[in-house]
Design an enzyme around this catalytic site. Structure first.
Site, PDB file in Angstrom:
ATOM      1  N   PHE A 166     -68.144  -7.816  40.878  1.00 62.87           N
ATOM      2  CA  PHE A 166     -66.858  -7.181  41.173  1.00 62.87           C
ATOM      3  C   PHE A 166     -65.701  -7.781  40.371  1.00 62.87           C
ATOM      4  CE2 PHE A 166     -67.647 -10.510  44.375  1.00 62.87           C
ATOM      5  CZ  PHE A 166     -66.497 -11.286  44.262  1.00 62.87           C
ATOM      6  N   ARG A 210     -55.760 -19.351  56.272  1.00 59.59           N
ATOM      7  CA  ARG A 210     -57.013 -18.577  56.141  1.00 59.59           C
ATOM      8  C   ARG A 210     -57.375 -17.925  57.475  1.00 59.59           C
ATOM      9  NH1 ARG A 210     -59.589 -17.678  51.169  1.00 59.59           N
ATOM     10  NH2 ARG A 210     -61.588 -17.899  52.228  1.00 59.59           N
ATOM     11  N   ARG A 225     -55.550  -9.280  57.747  1.00 58.43           N
ATOM     12  CA  ARG A 225     -56.513  -8.286  57.247  1.00 58.43           C
ATOM     13  C   ARG A 225     -57.055  -7.414  58.387  1.00 58.43           C
ATOM     14  NH1 ARG A 225     -59.353 -12.758  53.347  1.00 58.43           N
ATOM     15  NH2 ARG A 225     -58.193 -12.334  51.421  1.00 58.43           N
ATOM     16  N   ASN A 239     -57.434  -6.154  50.203  1.00 57.56           N
ATOM     17  CA  ASN A 239     -57.323  -6.833  51.501  1.00 57.56           C
ATOM     18  C   ASN A 239     -55.996  -7.590  51.670  1.00 57.56           C
ATOM     19  OD1 ASN A 239     -57.937  -8.877  49.768  1.00 57.56           O
ATOM     20  ND2 ASN A 239     -59.869  -9.438  50.722  1.00 57.56           N
ATOM     21  N   GLU A 279     -54.018 -23.487  42.138  1.00 55.91           N
ATOM     22  CA  GLU A 279     -53.347 -22.182  42.156  1.00 55.91           C
ATOM     23  C   GLU A 279     -51.824 -22.329  42.176  1.00 55.91           C
ATOM     24  OE1 GLU A 279     -55.296 -20.330  45.500  1.00 55.91           O
ATOM     25  OE2 GLU A 279     -57.197 -20.210  44.411  1.00 55.91           O
ATOM     26  N   HIS A 311     -53.960 -12.975  49.456  1.00 60.67           N
ATOM     27  CA  HIS A 311     -54.808 -14.068  48.952  1.00 60.67           C
ATOM     28  C   HIS A 311     -54.309 -15.377  49.537  1.00 60.67           C
ATOM     29  CE1 HIS A 311     -56.750 -16.966  46.289  1.00 60.67           C
ATOM     30  NE2 HIS A 311     -55.569 -17.560  46.252  1.00 60.67           N
ATOM     31  N   LYS A 363     -50.938  -9.229  47.810  1.00 58.69           N
ATOM     32  CA  LYS A 363     -51.567  -8.525  46.687  1.00 58.69           C
ATOM     33  C   LYS A 363     -50.851  -7.182  46.436  1.00 58.69           C
ATOM     34  CE  LYS A 363     -56.121 -10.668  47.390  1.00 58.69           C
ATOM     35  NZ  LYS A 363     -57.579 -10.410  47.585  1.00 58.69           N
ATOM     36  N   THR A 414     -62.572 -12.077  54.691  1.00 60.32           N
ATOM     37  CA  THR A 414     -62.412 -11.401  53.395  1.00 60.32           C
ATOM     38  C   THR A 414     -62.631  -9.897  53.532  1.00 60.32           C
ATOM     39  OG1 THR A 414     -63.271 -13.389  52.325  1.00 60.32           O
ATOM     40  CG2 THR A 414     -63.225 -11.363  51.000  1.00 60.32           C
ATOM     41  N   TYR A 420     -58.935 -16.281  39.095  1.00 58.83           N
ATOM     42  CA  TYR A 420     -60.199 -15.897  39.729  1.00 58.83           C
ATOM     43  C   TYR A 420     -61.420 -16.406  38.958  1.00 58.83           C
ATOM     44  CZ  TYR A 420     -58.086 -12.775  43.240  1.00 58.83           C
ATOM     45  OH  TYR A 420     -57.413 -12.263  44.323  1.00 58.83           O
TER      46      TYR A 420
HETATM   47  P1  RTP Z   1     -58.900 -14.375  48.298  1.00 57.62           P
HETATM   48  O1  RTP Z   1     -59.500 -15.304  47.261  1.00 57.62           O
HETATM   49  O2  RTP Z   1     -58.347 -13.099  47.720  1.00 57.62           O
HETATM   50  O3  RTP Z   1     -57.961 -15.076  49.232  1.00 57.62           O
HETATM   51  O4  RTP Z   1     -60.088 -13.864  49.232  1.00 57.62           O
HETATM   52  P2  RTP Z   1     -61.254 -14.717  49.851  1.00 57.62           P
HETATM   53  O5  RTP Z   1     -61.131 -16.171  49.490  1.00 57.62           O
HETATM   54  O6  RTP Z   1     -61.317 -14.350  51.280  1.00 57.62           O
HETATM   55  O7  RTP Z   1     -62.507 -14.080  49.103  1.00 57.62           O
HETATM   56  P3  RTP Z   1     -63.193 -14.512  47.738  1.00 57.62           P
HETATM   57  O8  RTP Z   1     -64.646 -14.720  47.998  1.00 57.62           O
HETATM   58  O9  RTP Z   1     -62.440 -15.616  47.067  1.00 57.62           O
HETATM   59  O10 RTP Z   1     -63.052 -13.188  46.876  1.00 57.62           O
HETATM   60  C1  RTP Z   1     -61.856 -12.917  46.188  1.00 57.62           C
HETATM   61  C2  RTP Z   1     -61.504 -11.464  46.360  1.00 57.62           C
HETATM   62  O11 RTP Z   1     -62.463 -10.683  45.681  1.00 57.62           O
HETATM   63  C3  RTP Z   1     -62.646  -9.456  46.357  1.00 57.62           C
HETATM   64  N1  RTP Z   1     -64.045  -9.293  46.648  1.00 57.62           N
HETATM   65  N2  RTP Z   1     -64.673  -8.176  46.451  1.00 57.62           N
HETATM   66  N3  RTP Z   1     -66.638  -6.174  46.231  1.00 57.62           N
HETATM   67  C4  RTP Z   1     -66.966  -7.348  46.758  1.00 57.62           C
HETATM   68  O12 RTP Z   1     -68.071  -7.588  47.183  1.00 57.62           O
HETATM   69  C5  RTP Z   1     -65.931  -8.379  46.821  1.00 57.62           C
HETATM   70  N4  RTP Z   1     -66.096  -9.611  47.242  1.00 57.62           N
HETATM   71  C6  RTP Z   1     -64.884 -10.202  47.127  1.00 57.62           C
HETATM   72  C7  RTP Z   1     -61.846  -9.500  47.633  1.00 57.62           C
HETATM   73  O13 RTP Z   1     -60.650  -8.759  47.441  1.00 57.62           O
HETATM   74  C8  RTP Z   1     -61.544 -10.966  47.805  1.00 57.62           C
HETATM   75  O14 RTP Z   1     -60.339 -11.167  48.496  1.00 57.62           O
HETATM   76 MG    MG Z   2     -60.877 -16.824  47.515  1.00 56.85          MG
END
Ligand code: RTP
Ligand code: MG
Length: 147
Positions: A57, A85, A102, A112, A126, A115, A9, A91, A49
């Site tokens: 968010f 992962r 992370r 973080n 993706e 992705h 990122k 996350t 996304y």
């Molecule tokens: P990513 O998609 O970036 O690999 O991360 P992830 O699967 O671990 O998490 P995901 O639930 O898909 O969320 C995507 C990205 O959104 C941001 N986020 N912010 N402020 C918040 O509560 C919040 N929750 C998620 C994070 O940067 C996350 O990586």
């Molecule tokens: Mg995700």
């Protein structure tokens, strides 16, 4: 062979973590089959996304991922989606264990560092958002039997 989409990122690029991150996946034994620098457009960010479009968010997430260049990659290997992962960590960096990307390099959920696709379906989706088929290289490694 399974493939996943990983992306350093904008915070990871700014902090010069591309090499460190690539190195971790190389040393694990996965194969890099595609990679490029790019700046994500707002249109692409909204598609990438889409699953989060109703979350509070979402706007912050789109603003962040479009804020600077990213390093987009496709990695190949056995169970690479799940293993990547695990290597990324939780996350929320506060929950990410030391030894994960992370856990070692991030403090904020909103920044973080990396992705990674979370399922076979999201990986296929993706990869197709960010890469054309002819940008992905399949090749044999002579050391493969050893890893
Ligand atoms: P990513 O998609 O970036 O690999 O991360 P992830 O699967 O671990 O998490 P995901 O639930 O898909 O969320 C995507 C990205 O959104 C941001 N986020 N912010 N402020 C918040 O509560 C919040 N929750 C998620 C994070 O940067 C996350 O990586
Ligand atoms: Mg995700």
């Amino acid at each position: 062979m399974e493939r996943t989409y990983l992306m350093v990122k904008p915070d990871g690029v700014q902090r010069n973590l591309i090499g460190e991150i690539v190195s971790r996946f190389e040393r694990k034994g996965f194969q890099l089959v595609g990679a490029k620098m790019l700046t994500v457009t707002k249109e692409v960010a909204v598609i990438h996304y889409a699953e989060h479009k109703d979350r509070p968010f979402f706007e912050e997430l789109v603003d962040f991922i479009t804020s600077g260049p990213v390093f987009a990659m496709v990695w190949e290997g056995e169970n690479v989606i799940k293993a990547a992962r695990v290597m990324m960590g939780a996350t929320n960096p506060a929950d990410a264990l030391p030894g994960t990307i992370r856990g070692d390099y991030a403090t904020k959920k909103s920044m973080n560092v990396i992705h990674g696709s979370d399922s076979l379906e999201s990986a296929a989706r993706e990869i197709s958002i960010f890469f054309k088929e002819d940008e992905l290289i399949t090749y044999e490694k002579t050391i493969r039997p050893w890893v």
